[in-house]
Enzyme design. Structure first.
Site, PDB file in Angstrom:
ATOM      1  N   GLY A 212       0.719  -1.283  -0.081  1.00  0.00           N
ATOM      2  CA  GLY A 212      -0.060   0.057  -0.090  1.00  0.00           C
ATOM      3  C   GLY A 212       0.965   1.322   0.139  1.00  0.00           C
ATOM      4  O   GLY A 212       1.674   1.465  -0.813  1.00  0.00           O
TER       5      GLY A 212
ATOM      6  N   ILE B  62       6.372   3.060   5.650  1.00  0.00           N
ATOM      7  CA  ILE B  62       7.573   3.784   5.947  1.00  0.00           C
ATOM      8  C   ILE B  62       7.335   5.177   6.202  1.00  0.00           C
ATOM      9  O   ILE B  62       7.899   5.922   7.376  1.00  0.00           O
ATOM     10  CB  ILE B  62       8.645   3.581   4.881  1.00  0.00           C
ATOM     11  CG1 ILE B  62       9.402   2.263   5.092  1.00  0.00           C
ATOM     12  CG2 ILE B  62       9.984   4.587   5.099  1.00  0.00           C
ATOM     13  CD1 ILE B  62      10.437   1.770   4.007  1.00  0.00           C
TER      14      ILE B  62
ATOM     15  N   ALA C 161       6.964  15.588   2.077  1.00  0.00           N
ATOM     16  CA  ALA C 161       6.806  17.126   1.393  1.00  0.00           C
ATOM     17  C   ALA C 161       6.751  16.757  -0.295  1.00  0.00           C
ATOM     18  O   ALA C 161       7.406  15.563  -0.577  1.00  0.00           O
ATOM     19  CB  ALA C 161       7.932  17.965   1.818  1.00  0.00           C
TER      20      ALA C 161
ATOM     21  N   LYS D 298       3.384  24.485   0.891  1.00  0.00           N
ATOM     22  CA  LYS D 298       4.646  24.390   0.846  1.00  0.00           C
ATOM     23  C   LYS D 298       5.015  25.382  -0.502  1.00  0.00           C
ATOM     24  O   LYS D 298       4.728  25.030  -1.584  1.00  0.00           O
ATOM     25  CB  LYS D 298       5.315  23.061   0.455  1.00  0.00           C
ATOM     26  CG  LYS D 298       6.719  23.096   0.344  1.00  0.00           C
ATOM     27  CD  LYS D 298       7.482  21.693  -0.053  1.00  0.00           C
ATOM     28  CE  LYS D 298       8.822  21.728  -0.573  1.00  0.00           C
ATOM     29  NZ  LYS D 298       9.129  20.284  -0.946  1.00  0.00           N
TER      30      LYS D 298
ATOM     31  N   PRO E 134      12.243  28.587  -4.941  1.00  0.00           N
ATOM     32  CA  PRO E 134      10.970  28.506  -4.922  1.00  0.00           C
ATOM     33  C   PRO E 134      10.359  27.636  -6.200  1.00  0.00           C
ATOM     34  O   PRO E 134      11.317  26.980  -6.808  1.00  0.00           O
ATOM     35  CB  PRO E 134      10.550  29.821  -5.379  1.00  0.00           C
ATOM     36  CG  PRO E 134      11.797  30.319  -6.132  1.00  0.00           C
ATOM     37  CD  PRO E 134      12.809  29.616  -5.438  1.00  0.00           C
TER      38      PRO E 134
ATOM     39  N   VAL F  45       2.011 -11.351   1.713  1.00  0.00           N
ATOM     40  CA  VAL F  45       2.550 -12.374   0.596  1.00  0.00           C
ATOM     41  C   VAL F  45       3.393 -13.332   1.175  1.00  0.00           C
ATOM     42  O   VAL F  45       4.607 -12.972   1.789  1.00  0.00           O
ATOM     43  CB  VAL F  45       3.213 -11.494  -0.438  1.00  0.00           C
ATOM     44  CG1 VAL F  45       3.855 -12.517  -1.437  1.00  0.00           C
ATOM     45  CG2 VAL F  45       2.251 -10.726  -1.118  1.00  0.00           C
TER      46      VAL F  45
ATOM     47  N   GLY G 239       9.892  12.226  -3.787  1.00  0.00           N
ATOM     48  CA  GLY G 239       9.263  11.003  -3.696  1.00  0.00           C
ATOM     49  C   GLY G 239       8.009  10.639  -4.473  1.00  0.00           C
ATOM     50  O   GLY G 239       7.809   9.747  -5.046  1.00  0.00           O
TER      51      GLY G 239
END
Length: 517
Positions: free
Chosen positions: A14, A49, A54, A82, A104, A191, A351
Site C-alpha cells: 500500500g 515507512i 513534502a 509549501k 521556490p 505475501v 518521492g
C-alpha cells in the site's frame, strides 16, 4: 499465447506508491466502464515507512486529475502548503552570518530583452539581496508568513505554484478510501510466496489464497519483494555521489504559539542535513546522514541538539535507505514503482513525483497483456533517465559547497566527479547563464534551467558576464517586480489564516483536538 487487453492488475504493497498507482490506473481504465480488475494487497503487519512527506508542486496536477477535492485532501492529511525550500548552512558563514537561500517553485519572466537572471547578475544586485529575493514572488510571501492562496482561489490554484506538507500515513489511508470507493479491491494480507516462471510472475500466495493477474506492481518499498524474485543483480547504487544512506526522523510537538511555516527547511549539519516539515498538528524533522561516518546514536543526538533540548519528541524512527535505482524497473510482467524501484535522497521532495512518473509512463506503455521487450526497454530507459537527472540535480546542491569543516563536506565538493555532464556544464556556467538548451534532451519533468539557476546562484556559482545592460531599464524592471511582490502579499492569506479557514477553527483549537485524539 495471443495478446489481448489487460484485464487484471495486482498491486502488492500500500503506502503512497501502491495507492497512488491503483487510483491512477483505476481512473484510467475504469472511469467510463469497468474493464480492468485492480487489486491492492497490503500487509497490516509491515505497515508504511512514511514519517512525513513534502512534495514538489506538480503533484497538484496528479491530485486534480484524480478528481480529489483539495480542501478534503488537506484536512484529511493534516496538510499545510509549501512554497519551496529554505536552505541553511550549505556554505561557510560570511561575516558571521549563516548562509541561506530559497528555492521556490515559480518561473518568473518579466520584460523583454535580457532574462531576469542576467539582469540580476549584471546589475550587481547580489550586494543587496539574494537571487530568490530579486527574481521570485515566493520569497516575499514566506518572509511575511503568507501562503500562496488568495481568499477566492480555486482548488489547486494559487498566486504562485505550491506543493504540500502531508502526513504520509494519513495520505495513504485517504487514497485507499478514495480508491476503494472507486472500485479498487483491497486485500489485507501478507505475501508468503511468489511463484515465478522465468522472468514472469505466475501467482502470489497470501493467507487468503492464490492470486493471479496479467501485471504485478511491486510497491513493497526497499524490500522489492516481487522485483527481486524476477531479476537478480538488478541494482545500481548512487552512494558514490550521494553517500547519505540513513536517516533518523522525529515528530516534534508544537509550542502553543507556533505557526506552521509555508516552506520546507533543509539545514546542513556535519555529516548530512536536517529537514523540517510543518504539518497542521506537529512538526516533522529528520537527519539524513552518511551512516559510514556516524552511528545511529550519534545521528539521533545531533538531531536532538539541532531541534533544541527542550523540544517535545513524540516519536523517533531510524531508517536505512537504498540510494540508487533498478537497472530494469519492468521485468516480465512485474513493474517496480516507488521505493522498490529506486530512491533519491529527499532533499528536493521528489518521492511522490517519481511515483507519479512511474505510473503515468506505465499507463502509456501498457498497451496489452503481452508486452514486447522493446516496450519494456523503452520504459526502463525513461525511468533510468528520470533517476539520473534527479541524481544530477541533487549532486548540484552538494558539489558547490565551500564547506571543508568535516570530511563529509570535503567529499561533497568532489561528488560532481560522478556526474560528468554536470561537471562540464558547471565549467560552462562560469561564463554564461544556465539556460534551457543546456539541459534539453534530459528526462527531468520538474527541474528546469530556472530551478538550476536558483541553486547555482543560491550557492554563489555566478557566471562572469561582460555584457552591456541598460541600468535604468533594469532598475525599473526590479522595481516592477517589487511592486508585484507587495501586491501579491496583500492579496494572499497568511498561512495561519488559510489553515484556520480550511479547518474552521484556530490553530490552538486544532492542537487541542490532536492532543486529545
Amino acid at each position: 499465447m495471443n495478446s489481448g487487453p489487460v484485464s487484471s492488475i495486482i498491486v502488492v504493497g500500500g503506502g503512497s506508491s501502491g495507492w497512488m498507482s491503483a487510483l491512477y490506473l483505476n481512473r484510467l481504465y475504469n472511469q467510463e466502464k469497468h474493464t480492468v480488475d485492480i487489486t491492492v494487497i497490503e500487509s497490516k503487519d509491515i505497515g508504511i515507512i512514511g514519517v512525513g512527506e513534502a512534495t514538489v508542486h506538480s503533484i497538484r496536477f496528479f491530485f486534480a486529475a484524480m478528481g480529489l477535492d483539495e480542501a478534503e485532501l488537506l484536512k484529511e492529511t493534516n496538510a499545510t502548503l509549501k512554497a519551496g525550500i529554505m536552505f541553511n548552512n550549505w556554505m561557510k558563514p560570511v561575516d558571521g552570518k549563516m548562509h541561506q537561500y530559497f528555492h521556490p517553485f515559480e518561473h518568473v519572466q518579466i520584460g523583454p530583452g535580457l532574462d531576469i537572471a542576467s539582469r540580476w547578475l549584471l546589475s550587481g544586485r547580489g550586494e543587496i539581496e539574494r537571487f530568490d529575493q530579486g527574481a521570485s514572488l515566493s520569497a516575499h510571501l514566506i518572509e511575511k508568513g503568507h501562503s500562496p492562496k488568495m481568499a477566492n482561489a480555486r482548488p489547486y490554484e494559487g498566486a504562485v505554484p505550491y506543493g504540500y506538507h502531508l502526513d504520509a500515513t494519513l495520505m495513504s489511508r485517504y487514497l485507499r478510501k478514495k480508491a476503494t470507493e472507486a472500485g479498487v479491491k483491497h486485500i489485507e494480507g501478507t505475501v508468503s510466496q511468489v511463484n515465478v516462471n522465468g522472468e514472469n510472475i505466475e501467482s502470489i500466495v497470501t493467507e487468503h489464497g492464490v492470486h493471479q493477474a496479467d501485471i504485478y506492481l511491486d510497491s513493497t518499498g526497499f524490500r522489492g519483494l516481487l522485483i527481486n524474485q524476477v531479476k537478480s543483480d538488478n541494482w545500481q547504487s548512487f552512494e558514490d555521489a550521494l553517500p547519505c544512506n540513513k536517516a533518523v526522523a522525529m515528530q516534534i510537538a508544537y509550542d502553543d504559539d507556533q505557526v506552521p511555516n509555508p516552506y520546507t527547511t533543509a539545514t546542513a549539519l556535519d555529516n548530512g542535513w536536517a529537514w523540517q516539515i510543518d504539518l497542521v498538528n506537529r512538526r516533522g524533522t529528520g537527519y539524513v546522514y552518511d551512516g559510514n561516518r556516524i552511528s545511529k546514536e550519534q545521528a539521533e543526538a545531533a538531531l536532538i541538539a539541532h531541534n533544541g533540548e527542550n523540544a517535545t519528541i513524540l516519536k523517533t524512527v531510524h531508517l536505512d535507505m537504498n540510494v540508487g535505482c533498478r537497472k530494469e524497473f519492468w521485468v516480465g510482467n512485474c513493474v517496480a514503482i516507488g521505493l522498490s524501484g529506486g530512491f533519491i535522497e529527499p532533499l528536493e521532495s521528489t518521492g511522490l513525483h517519481i511515483i507519479n512518473i512511474g505510473v503515468r509512463l506505465l499507463a502509456t506503455h501498457l498497451s496489452s497483456n503481452q508486452i514486447p521487450q522493446e516496450v519494456r526497454d523503452s520504459y526502463n530507459r525513461l525511468m533510468n533517465g528520470a533517476y539520473q537527472d534527479l541524481k544530477q540535480f541533487i549532486v548540484l546542491h552538494y558539489c558547490l559547497t565551500n564547506r571543508d569543516d568535516t570530511e563529509f563536506w570535503q567529499q561533497a565538493q568532489r561528488s560532481v566527479d560522478f556526474c560528468p555532464e554536470l561537471k562540464r556544464n558547471l565549467t560552462v556556467w562560469q561564463h554564461k547563464v544556465c539556460e534551457y538548451f543546456d539541459l534539453a534532451g534530459g528526462y527531468s519533468t520538474t527541474f528546469t534551467d530556472e530551478n538550476y539557476r536558483f541553486i547555482l546562484y543560491g550557492m554563489q556559482h555566478y557566471p562572469n558576464l561582460n555584457m552591456q545592460v541598460d541600468e535604468e531599464h533594469s532598475k525599473d524592471l526590479f522595481e516592477k517586480l517589487g511592486r508585484k511582490a507587495t501586491q501579491t502579499v496583500q492579496n494572499t492569506l497568511s498561512h495561519e489564516a488559510f489553515i484556520q479557514s480550511l479547518h474552521d477553527m484556530s490553530l490552538s483549537e486544532i492542537a487541542d483536538m490532536w492532543r486529545n485524539h
